[in-house]
Motif scaffolding. Structure first.
Motif, PDB file in Angstrom:
ATOM      1  N   UNK D   3       0.866  -1.180   0.000  1.00 29.78           N
ATOM      2  CA  UNK D   3       0.000   0.000   0.000  1.00 29.78           C
ATOM      3  C   UNK D   3       0.902   1.228   0.000  1.00 29.78           C
ATOM      4  N   UNK D   4       0.751   2.082  -1.028  1.00 29.62           N
ATOM      5  CA  UNK D   4       1.554   3.301  -1.095  1.00 29.62           C
ATOM      6  C   UNK D   4       0.645   4.497  -0.786  1.00 29.62           C
ATOM      7  N   UNK D   5       0.716   5.035   0.441  1.00 27.39           N
ATOM      8  CA  UNK D   5      -0.190   6.142   0.798  1.00 27.39           C
ATOM      9  C   UNK D   5       0.172   7.418   0.049  1.00 27.39           C
ATOM     10  N   UNK D   6      -0.829   8.246  -0.219  1.00 31.05           N
ATOM     11  CA  UNK D   6      -0.632   9.496  -0.955  1.00 31.05           C
ATOM     12  C   UNK D   6      -0.437  10.664   0.004  1.00 31.05           C
ATOM     13  N   UNK D   9      -0.293  11.022   4.078  1.00 29.04           N
ATOM     14  CA  UNK D   9      -0.925   9.903   4.769  1.00 29.04           C
ATOM     15  C   UNK D   9       0.090   8.834   5.152  1.00 29.04           C
ATOM     16  N   UNK D  83      -5.448   3.861   7.412  1.00 26.00           N
ATOM     17  CA  UNK D  83      -4.745   4.902   6.666  1.00 26.00           C
ATOM     18  C   UNK D  83      -5.196   6.237   7.235  1.00 26.00           C
TER      19      UNK D  83
ATOM     20  N   UNK E   9      -9.961  16.251 -10.125  1.00 23.78           N
ATOM     21  CA  UNK E   9     -10.848  15.095  -9.996  1.00 23.78           C
ATOM     22  C   UNK E   9     -10.344  13.911 -10.803  1.00 23.78           C
ATOM     23  N   UNK E  66     -10.030   4.368  -1.633  1.00 25.50           N
ATOM     24  CA  UNK E  66     -10.563   5.727  -1.488  1.00 25.50           C
ATOM     25  C   UNK E  66     -11.489   5.826  -0.287  1.00 25.50           C
ATOM     26  N   UNK E  87      -7.749  14.134  -3.527  1.00 26.93           N
ATOM     27  CA  UNK E  87      -7.513  14.129  -2.075  1.00 26.93           C
ATOM     28  C   UNK E  87      -8.388  13.115  -1.342  1.00 26.93           C
ATOM     29  N   UNK E  88      -9.399  12.573  -2.020  1.00 24.02           N
ATOM     30  CA  UNK E  88     -10.205  11.509  -1.416  1.00 24.02           C
ATOM     31  C   UNK E  88      -9.620  10.126  -1.683  1.00 24.02           C
ATOM     32  N   UNK E  89      -8.530  10.077  -2.429  1.00 24.33           N
ATOM     33  CA  UNK E  89      -7.836   8.806  -2.643  1.00 24.33           C
ATOM     34  C   UNK E  89      -6.765   8.680  -1.577  1.00 24.33           C
ATOM     35  N   UNK E  90      -6.827   7.581  -0.845  1.00 29.47           N
ATOM     36  CA  UNK E  90      -5.964   7.413   0.318  1.00 29.47           C
ATOM     37  C   UNK E  90      -4.615   6.804  -0.049  1.00 29.47           C
ATOM     38  N   UNK E  91      -4.662   5.829  -0.958  1.00 22.09           N
ATOM     39  CA  UNK E  91      -3.437   5.092  -1.249  1.00 22.09           C
ATOM     40  C   UNK E  91      -3.569   4.365  -2.572  1.00 22.09           C
TER      41      UNK E  91
ATOM     42  N   UNK F  90     -18.260  18.405 -12.400  1.00 23.52           N
ATOM     43  CA  UNK F  90     -17.315  17.340 -12.103  1.00 23.52           C
ATOM     44  C   UNK F  90     -16.490  16.943 -13.319  1.00 23.52           C
TER      45      UNK F  90
END
Lengths: 94, 94, 94, 94, 94, 94, 94
Positions: D3-6, D9, D83, E9, E66, E87-91, F90
């Motif tokens: 898992x590569x956090x952005x 995070x 996360x 997005x 996400x 920014x809603x994507x965690x990893x 969007x």
């Protein structure tokens, strides 16, 4: 005795119905229908307020319309005043 | 013992009704009608507060009007104080 | 073992009533009336916190008054600590 | 698989009670009393996050205390991870 | 036909349980336990978004985790997609 | 008559189900399942909006997907339009 | 007598149904279906408003569409006006 407001605050005093009429405003019904008009009594110095430069546009004696419920009411020498931020003053009536 | 407030905070002590009267304020009814007046006991150093430069305009001994419910009450040596931010002080009474 | 707080956080330990009294504070009633005093155990490095430069004004050993309900309680080695941001510390008692 | 956090995070894994004890923490009661300790598994690159420069202070392998309820739980290869943002990590335990 | 997301997005498509397994993730129970994994279909250009410079770190084809409930679901050509902010994507899962 | 939107706002008109199908979108069920697609009718000038520079990426004639419930509906000449901010759009469907 | 709005505020007056029709808008049903159209009576000077430079794009006489519920209603000389911020004006109808 004098209230010296801080920052971008001003001290206002609600105008009586007769005063408003004298300044030319026709109030056909009750004064309660237009409770948002007041006279400016004291004006703060402006300057840096919460990290933003504020210039005071209002001066003592101005007749102003302000946001309902804005500010804090205080009583000094039997007289009621409201202290609010200049940004809660919507317009000056000339 | 001394309370040293941090940043843009000040320590105030509520004024008794008699004290208020002595400073020239007429309180015809009850002191409870005007509970927002206090004396400044200690003043923080100001400076950078949450990324914004704050200059302290208040000094020890000032009589101030502050926002109802603002600040935190603390009790030290049997005396009650309120610690609040300078921005919760609306005006100085002179 | 040591807790190293991040950014502008500090680790504090609630003071017992007797400790408070020793430091000169008279607590005529119950210690529960004054639960907001604590001793600073560890201090974070400060620096850039959420895009703002924070300088730590607090140091280990300071007796501080902090905002009720602020911070997170943790238990290590049977001892309870609170970790909070420096901005939740209202004042230092000297 | 990894898992590569952005951004700012980090990926953490809750520590078992026995692991915690091995690292020197005495847990006299139940492990449920201290659920906020975790090990850091992966660390995002930091950099510009929502317009603010974030420098990562945390590194893989750190034992950390984090805010209750912070972050999002995910399950990969039968293992649960959380996360969260570095700013939800309160302290490192050394 | 193509969805071109604006600003920061991205357009993602939920991954089926079998697809997830193929990419090496063991899902012992139901796919419903891990509904937050998706494949990136389209990526916006980034740039100035609400006054902040955003650089896109995600690319088409990435497998991502996400935030639950983030974004807006849309249906095109009988296929369901979710449009959300980077920014809603965690990893990213690699 | 023409609606000229201010700042970063755009005027859009909901697309009918048949129009959507013509542009290649298969709508197997009811048009109500996909009510978020619209055609851009007018585009504001962009520029400084609430202290931030906004560049308009949308142009008249674009088919767009927008956030449900975003914007304000207005009726002119018997036709319904929605006025919303560009940031509530969007994606563009090409 | 004149209302001089402060900062980025404008004074508007609701348009009557007949006025709207004269300006070319067909209102097949009731005027109540389209209550958001108004004429601009006075325009504030703009400038620094809450730390942001605001340039006024609206001028006296403009027919505008504004956000429902935005602004404050005031009554002067028997006439009702609404004072709102320019940012609550969505579009100009030409």
């Amino acid at each position: 005795m004098k209230i010296r407001p801080l920052g971008d605050r001003v001290v206002i005093k609600m105008m009586e119905a007769e005063e408003k009429t004298k300044s030319g405003i026709v109030l056909p019904g009750s004064a309660k229908e237009s409770p948002q008009m007041a006279e400016v009594i004291e004006v703060g110095p402006g300057g840096m307020v919460e990290g933003k430069e504020v210039k005071m546009e209002i001066k003592t004696g101005d007749k102003v319309i302000f946001s309902k419920y804005a500010g804090t009411e205080v009583k000094l020498d039997g007289q009621e005043y409201t202290i609010l931020k200049q940004s809660d003053i919507l317009a000056v009536v000339e």
